[in-house]
Scaffold this motif. Structure first.
Motif, short mmCIF file in Angstrom:
data_model
loop_
_atom_site.label_atom_id
_atom_site.label_comp_id
_atom_site.label_asym_id
_atom_site.label_seq_id
_atom_site.Cartn_x
_atom_site.Cartn_y
_atom_site.Cartn_z
N TYR A 223 70.02 63.87 85.83
CA TYR A 223 70.39 65.50 86.03
C TYR A 223 69.62 66.14 84.48
CZ TYR A 223 73.93 64.87 89.36
OH TYR A 223 74.67 64.24 90.70
N ARG A 224 69.22 65.32 83.91
CA ARG A 224 68.60 66.72 82.92
C ARG A 224 67.17 66.97 83.05
NH1 ARG A 224 70.10 62.73 78.78
NH2 ARG A 224 68.41 61.22 78.93
N GLU A 225 66.43 65.61 84.36
CA GLU A 225 65.46 66.00 84.35
C GLU A 225 64.99 66.58 86.07
OE1 GLU A 225 61.35 65.28 85.75
OE2 GLU A 225 62.37 65.20 83.88
N LYS A 229 63.38 70.53 86.01
CA LYS A 229 62.47 70.41 87.61
C LYS A 229 62.49 71.85 88.09
CE LYS A 229 60.91 68.46 92.00
NZ LYS A 229 61.15 67.06 92.64
N LEU A 230 64.23 71.61 88.20
CA LEU A 230 64.66 73.42 88.63
C LEU A 230 64.08 74.51 87.97
CD1 LEU A 230 66.16 74.81 91.05
CD2 LEU A 230 68.19 74.16 89.66
N GLU A 233 60.42 75.26 88.52
CA GLU A 233 60.23 75.62 90.09
C GLU A 233 60.76 77.30 89.75
OE1 GLU A 233 62.48 73.18 92.40
OE2 GLU A 233 60.83 70.96 92.59
N MET A 234 61.31 77.55 89.48
CA MET A 234 62.52 79.02 89.16
C MET A 234 61.52 79.74 88.84
SD MET A 234 66.39 78.66 89.04
CE MET A 234 66.77 80.38 88.64
N LEU A 235 60.33 79.14 87.21
CA LEU A 235 59.27 79.60 86.91
C LEU A 235 58.05 79.66 86.98
CD1 LEU A 235 60.76 78.16 83.36
CD2 LEU A 235 60.70 81.02 83.97
N GLY A 236 58.01 78.68 88.60
CA GLY A 236 56.68 78.85 89.52
C GLY A 236 55.63 77.70 88.73
N GLU A 237 56.19 76.82 88.18
CA GLU A 237 55.55 75.71 87.22
C GLU A 237 54.95 75.17 88.47
OE1 GLU A 237 56.07 74.77 83.20
OE2 GLU A 237 57.80 76.68 82.62
#
Length: 271
Positions: A223-225, A229-230, A233-237
Motif C-alpha cells: 500500500y505504501r508503493e 505510484k498514485l 501519476e497525479m503529478l505526471g511523473e
C-alpha cells in the motif's frame, strides 16, 4: 543436534510439475462471494499469499470475513475459499491459499520483508566441532530482513560465524518466540558481518505468528508503493517500476507503528 524440517517445493499434483506462472492471473475476471452478496471485479495484484481484486462494492466486505473467490483466467477457472486481509478505496486484498498457490510458479512465493529489530542469540552450534555454545547472558544482534524460510542478521559482536553453524534465536515481532537457523552465507561490511540464515526449526504456532507478521508487513509495503505510484501519476511523473516486496526498500517495517485501518491486524490469524 537439531533436525531440519525443510520440505520440498510444491508441485502440481495433476501433472507432477509446476503449472502456469502466477502472472497468468493478472487482469483476470474475479468473483467474490459471501452469504447473500456477490460482486465481480478485476484481479490487479498477485504475489505470495496476497491477491488484490478491484471492484466498486469493496465496502460490502469486512476485514477478516470468509469469502469464496472464483478467478476466470487464461489458464482455467480457479475456485477457493479465502479471507479478506485488507481493503482500500475500490479494492480488497484476500488470501491466496496454499492449495491454489501450488498450481502456479511464483518467484515471490516466499516474500522477504525488511525489519529493524533486535534478536537475542541463545546459543550457537559449531558444526565443525559438534559443540553447542550456550550464552547465560545472550548477546543481541540486529534483524535485517525476514521471511518464512530465512532471516538476515547483522552482527557487530565477536562470535565464531561460519557457514553450517546454527543459531538459536529469540525474536520479538509483536509476539516473542524462538527459532533455530543455519548460516548459509556471510558478508563482511563496514556495519559488521551480514549473515544470511535459513530457518530449520520453528514451532507451528510460532510459524503462524511469523506468517501473520509477514502478511501484515507485505500489505503495508504494497500500500505504501501503491500510494506513491498514485501520487506520481497525479503529478505526471514517469518511470515507475513494478512493485516487488523483495526489492531493496528504504523504509523498514516498524513493529511499534499503529496499525493501519485497512489491515486485518490479528497476530493470531492462521489463515
Amino acid at each position: 543436534m537439531p533436525l531440519s524440517n525443510t520440505s520440498p517445493s510444491p508441485r502440481n499434483s495433476s501433472t507432477g510439475s509446476m503449472g502456469y506462472d502466477v502472472s497468468v492471473l493478472m487482469d483476470s475476471k474475479a468473483v467474490v462471494e459471501k452469504k447473500g452478496f456477490v460482486s465481480t471485479g478485476t484481479l490487479t495484484y498477485v504475489a505470495g499469499e496476497l491477491l488484490e481484486i478491484e471492484f466498486p462494492q469493496y465496502d460490502q466486505f469486512m476485514l477478516g470475513e470468509k469469502v469464496k473467490v472464483m478467478i476466470y483466467a487464461k489458464g482455467g477457472i480457479y475456485v477457493f475459499e479465502s479471507t479478506v486481509l485488507a481493503k482500500d478505496q475500490g479494492a480488497l486484498v484476500v488470501l491466496n491459499p496454499p492449495e491454489n498457490r501450488r498450481k502456479f510458479q511464483d518467484k515471490r512465493q516466499d516474500p522477504r520483508v525488511p525489519v529493524r529489530e533486535q534478536a537475542r542469540v541463545l546459543s550457537l552450534y559449531e558444526h565443525a566441532r559438534k559443540v553447542e555454545r550456550k550464552f547465560p547472558d545472550p548477546p543481541t544482534v540486529l534483524l535485517d530482513n525476514i521471511s518464512m524460510s530465512g532471516i538476515g542478521l547483522l552482527f557487530n559482536i565477536d562470535l565464531p560465524l561460519q557457514t553450517r553453524n546454527q543459531l538459536h534465536l529469540e525474536l520479538d515481532l509483536g509476539n516473542r518466540f524462538e527459532c533455530r537457523t543455519e548460516i548459509v552465507h556471510l558478508q563482511r561490511t563496514e556495519e559488521g558481518t551480514r549473515c544470511g540464515t535459513r530457518i530449520i526449526e520453528l514451532k507451528d504456532d510460532h510459524a503462524n505468528w511469523l506468517r501473520s507478521y509477514i502478511l501484515r508487513s507485505q500489505i503495508e509495503a504494497y500500500y505504501r508503493e501503491k500510494s506513491e505510484k498514485l501520487r506520481k501519476e497525479m503529478l505526471g511523473e514517469e518511470g515507475e517500476t513494478e512493485f516487488d516486496i523483495q526489492a531493496e526498500q528504504t523504509e523498514p517495517v516498524k513493529t511499534d507503528r499503529a496499525p493501519q485501518t485497512y489491515l486485518f491486524n490479528d497476530s493470531r490469524y492462521e489463515g
